[in-house]
Design an enzyme around this catalytic site. Structure first.
Site, short mmCIF file in Angstrom:
data_model
loop_
_atom_site.label_atom_id
_atom_site.label_comp_id
_atom_site.label_asym_id
_atom_site.label_seq_id
_atom_site.Cartn_x
_atom_site.Cartn_y
_atom_site.Cartn_z
N ASP A 8 -22.32 5.49 10.91
CA ASP A 8 -22.90 5.13 9.63
C ASP A 8 -22.45 3.70 9.28
O ASP A 8 -21.51 3.17 9.90
CB ASP A 8 -22.42 6.12 8.57
CG ASP A 8 -22.82 5.75 7.16
OD1 ASP A 8 -24.01 5.44 6.95
OD2 ASP A 8 -21.94 5.73 6.28
N ASP A 10 -22.65 1.97 5.43
CA ASP A 10 -22.02 1.87 4.11
C ASP A 10 -20.93 2.92 3.94
O ASP A 10 -21.16 4.12 4.14
CB ASP A 10 -23.08 2.04 3.01
CG ASP A 10 -24.03 0.86 2.96
OD1 ASP A 10 -23.68 -0.14 2.34
OD2 ASP A 10 -25.11 0.94 3.58
N GLY A 43 -28.65 4.81 6.26
CA GLY A 43 -29.70 5.05 5.29
C GLY A 43 -30.47 3.77 4.97
O GLY A 43 -31.52 3.81 4.34
N ASP A 237 -19.32 9.13 6.36
CA ASP A 237 -18.52 9.36 5.15
C ASP A 237 -19.23 10.14 4.06
O ASP A 237 -18.60 10.56 3.10
CB ASP A 237 -18.09 8.01 4.56
CG ASP A 237 -19.23 7.31 3.84
OD1 ASP A 237 -19.08 6.98 2.65
OD2 ASP A 237 -20.28 7.09 4.46
#
Length: 289
Positions: A8, A10, A43, A237
Site C-alpha cells: 500500500d 498512504d 487506493g 495499514d
C-alpha cells in the site's frame, strides 16, 4: 522465498511528507536485486501514485483505485473493474443525502464538483495523521499537494458519468466528522448490488465494484506470473488492504495500522514514519519468510 511484494502507499510506503524514504527505497532495490518483484497496491489513481514513485526512482507495476485498474511496469492497462452507471448514480444520491463530499475516479481521470471541500478534507486527513501540525499548516500542505495532482472540477457529475466514453472506477466520500456520518452512508451503499465499501482513513469511504479489491488484483497479477500465494508478501495499514493481507501467505500490517487490520496480518512492522516497509522487506529476506 517470496517472489512478489505488494505494498500500500498512504500510511504504509509513504512518509509524513508523502514521499518514499531512502531506507524504504534501499530495501526495495535489495529485493529487486534478489529477483523479487515489487509493486504498489493503492487506493490512489495512477496519476496520483506515479509522482512519488518517480521521485524515488521506482518503476513498478501498479494496482490502483483499490484494484479497479491495474497497470504493468510500462503503464499499460492490464485489468479493469468498474461500477455500473446506474449504480454510480445511486451511490451519489446516498452521499449527497448525507452531505458527504465525493470524488469520482474514471478512466479519464478524477473529477470533483467542489475544490474548496477537497482541500478541507485532505487537510483534515493530514492533521489527523500528523497531529503535531496546526490546522493552518495542514491546509497549506493540502493545497500545495493537491495542486500537483491531476483533477478536473466540473458542475454536474451525473452528466459526466452518463457519457459513453466514461467508466466509473471508484467513488470516494469524505467527511471531517468521520464514522459518525460515513458509517450510516456505508450501510446504505452496501445494500446496492455488486459493490464493496472500504476505507483508507477515518475520514473517508471508498466504493468499488466487488471485483475491484486489492486481494483480487494481487491474485490476478500473481497468477499471470505463475506465482502462488505462498510466494507473495503484502503490506498495508487500513481496511482497503485487508483483502490482500488475508490472501497472501506473508502479510505485514504497519505499526500505525488500525487494530482490526492488524488482526488480519501474520506479522507487524514499524510505522510508516519509521521505514516500516523497508523493515518488513529486509526481515522477509533475512528470515526467508
Amino acid at each position: 522465498m517470496i517472489k512478489l511484494i505488494a505494498s500500500d502507499m498512504d500510511g504504509t510506503l509513504l512518509d509524513s511528507k508523502m514521499g518514499i524514504s531512502k531506507d524504504n527505497v534501499s530495501a526495495i532495490k535489495e529485493a529487486e536485486r534478489l529477483g523479487i518483484e515489487f509493486m504498489v497496491a493503492t487506493g490512489r489513481a495512477y496519476a496520483e501514485a506515479k509522482p512519488a514513485l518517480e521521485e524515488a526512482g521506482i518503476e513498478c507495476a501498479m494496482i490502483t483505485l483499490n484494484g479497479a485498474k491495474v497497470f504493468d511496469k510500462a503503464g499499460n492497462s492490464l485489468f479493469t473493474a468498474g461500477i455500473e452507471k446506474e449504480t454510480a448514480n445511486d451511490i451519489l444520491d446516498i452521499l449527497e443525502a448525507n452531505d458527504i463530499y465525493f470524488e469520482v475516479s474514471t478512466n479519464k481521470g478524477i473529477y470533483s464538483e467542489k475544490q474548496e471541500k477537497r482541500i478541507e478534507n485532505f487537510a483534515s486527513h493530514i492533521a489527523t495523521t500528523m497531529p503535531h501540525l496546526t490546522y493552518k499548516v495542514a491546509i497549506a500542505m493540502a493545497a500545495a499537494h493537491l495542486s500537483l495532482l491531476d483533477i478536473t472540477y466540473i458542475e454536474d457529475m451525473r452528466s459526466l458519468i452518463q457519457q459513453d466514453d466514461i467508466e466509473v472506477l471508484k467513488i470516494i466520500g469524505f467527511s471531517m466528522e468521520g464514522p459518525k456520518v460515513l458509517a450510516p452512508a456505508s450501510v446504505k451503499i452496501r445494500e446496492l448490488a455488486d459493490l464493496v465499501v472500504t476505507s483508507s482513513a477515518q475520514n473517508n469511504i471508498e466504493v468499488n465494484h466487488k471485483n475491484a479489491q486489492k486481494g483480487i488484483a494481487v491474485a490476478h497479477v500473481a497468477k499471470d506470473r505463475g506465482i502462488s500465494e505462498k510466494e507473495v508478501m503484502t503490506i498495508g495499514d487500513n481496511f482497503n488492504d485487508v483483502s490482500m493481507l488475508q490472501w497472501a501467505d506473508v502479510s505485514f500490517a504497519m505499526g500505525n495500522a488500525e487494530l482490526e487490520v492488524k488482526d488480519h496480518a501474520k506479522y507487524i512492522t514499524s510505522t510508516n514514519l519509521e521505514n516500516g516497509v523497508g523493515e518488513a522487506i529486509l526481515r522477509a529476506i533475512r528470515e526467508n519468510l
